[in-house]
Design an enzyme around this catalytic site. Structure first.
Site, short mmCIF file in Angstrom:
data_model
loop_
_atom_site.label_atom_id
_atom_site.label_comp_id
_atom_site.label_asym_id
_atom_site.label_seq_id
_atom_site.Cartn_x
_atom_site.Cartn_y
_atom_site.Cartn_z
N LYS A 289 -4.53 -14.67 -1.35
CA LYS A 289 -5.53 -13.91 -0.62
C LYS A 289 -6.93 -14.46 -0.88
O LYS A 289 -7.10 -15.44 -1.62
CB LYS A 289 -5.43 -12.43 -0.98
CG LYS A 289 -4.01 -11.87 -0.77
CD LYS A 289 -3.96 -10.38 -0.78
CE LYS A 289 -4.38 -9.82 0.55
NZ LYS A 289 -4.19 -8.35 0.64
N ASP B 93 -6.01 -12.28 9.09
CA ASP B 93 -6.59 -11.05 8.58
C ASP B 93 -7.68 -10.50 9.49
O ASP B 93 -8.68 -11.17 9.75
CB ASP B 93 -7.17 -11.31 7.18
CG ASP B 93 -7.72 -10.05 6.54
OD1 ASP B 93 -7.05 -9.01 6.63
OD2 ASP B 93 -8.81 -10.11 5.94
N LYS C 181 0.85 -1.20 0.00
CA LYS C 181 0.00 0.00 0.00
C LYS C 181 0.88 1.24 0.00
O LYS C 181 1.00 1.96 0.99
CB LYS C 181 -0.94 -0.03 1.21
CG LYS C 181 -1.93 -1.19 1.16
CD LYS C 181 -2.80 -1.24 2.40
CE LYS C 181 -3.77 -2.42 2.34
NZ LYS C 181 -4.60 -2.52 3.56
#
Length: 296
Positions: free
Chosen positions: A182, A233, A150
């Site tokens: 993911k 997560d 990011k």
């Protein structure tokens, strides 16, 4: 007193640790072209061509320095015969009022390059400063602090360099240097087991398999499938502690998702191996650095 982090590179040729230096120079060239346009109109109209000047960078707040080699390269590109003197090293934590570096050359060079040099230095030092704050919260724990992808488009290698200067560790630089399965990959592959199984047969030799999981049950599936690293997560510290107990060291555990300065220590107390924090790059505020110029 500034604490000098000796051994940190101070030349552009070393800054990217094995990555092509030309990538960094291309970023700087684009920044200069963006700022210059057809030329520095104000400087060309007010400053005699042969006037010499000295500029000094100062910190205006406590910060961790990163980007001095980039700032130096800005002036090198504008004037090969410039003089540069870095007073401290990248990676150094300094108080407000600390001189950082001096540049001497033609006044038109110093004036025209100051904003681009400052933009890089303030942005990268901001990333390093925030990273150091997160790293300080992990003192006494084995937990490793990682960044993410990011990042500001086009500035990744510089922002990840700044993370290292702040004491963090780089996760993947790009999609081609690591495997991270993911949720969307899992959905397309038909589940955790099939996704890991397929990667195991096709991955580059020795490359670990990391997979994102959201529940204790998915952790069990990932371990059974042979994953090397699991990304926990958006779990709470209590949920992470439960996963640490279940894993019993059979797989590396990485926490990710909204971790803040206020709660990162609670996650480290669970015994998790790694914590990745997107905020290191996507939310780091630029620090305040001044650049004072005087004629010579």
């Amino acid at each position: 007193m500034a604490e000098v982090n000796k051994g940190i590179p101070v030349s552009l040729d070393e800054i990217v640790h094995g990555l092509p230096v030309q990538k960094v120079r291309k970023i700087i060239s684009l920044a200069l072209a963006e700022d210059f346009g057809e030329g520095d109109l104000t400087t060309s109209l007010t400053v005699p061509e042969n006037t010499k000047a000295r500029g000094i960078f100062y910190s205006k707040q406590p910060l961790v320095v990163a980007g001095l080699p980039v700032a130096e390269e800005v002036f090198r590109m504008l004037e090969p015969d410039y003089l540069w003197d870095a007073v401290i090293w990248d990676g150094t934590e300094v108080p407000a009022g600390q001189p950082l570096a001096r540049v001497e050359g033609r006044a038109v060079t110093v004036l025209s390059g100051e904003r681009v040099a400052l933009n890089f230095l303030q942005r990268l030092s901001g990333v390093a400063t925030l990273t150091r704050k997160f790293k300080d919260q992990l003192r006494g724990f084995k937990t490793e602090l990682l960044d993410t992808r990011k990042t500001t488009p086009g500035l990744r290698i510089l922002e990840k360099y700044a993370v290292r200067m702040g004491g963090g560790t780089n996760h993947r630089m790009g999609l081609d240097d690591g495997i991270l399965i993911k949720n969307n990959h899992i959905a397309m592959a038909g589940g955790i087991g099939p996704a890991v199984e397929r990667v195991r047969h096709e991955r580059p030799a020795g490359m670990p398999i990391e997979i994102e999981i959201r529940t204790r049950e998915e952790l069990g599936e990932a371990i059974a499938a042979g994953a090397d690293i699991t990304l926990l997560d958006n779990m709470s510290p209590n949920e992470v502690a439960d996963c640490v107990s279940l894993a019993r060291g059979r797989v590396l555990l990485e926490v990710s998702g909204g971790v803040s300065l206020e709660d990162i220590r609670a996650y480290a107390e669970t015994g998790v191996d790694r914590i990745s924090v997107g905020a290191l790059t996507h939310s780091a505020p630029a620090v305040d650095i001044n650049f004072l110029i005087e004629p010579l």
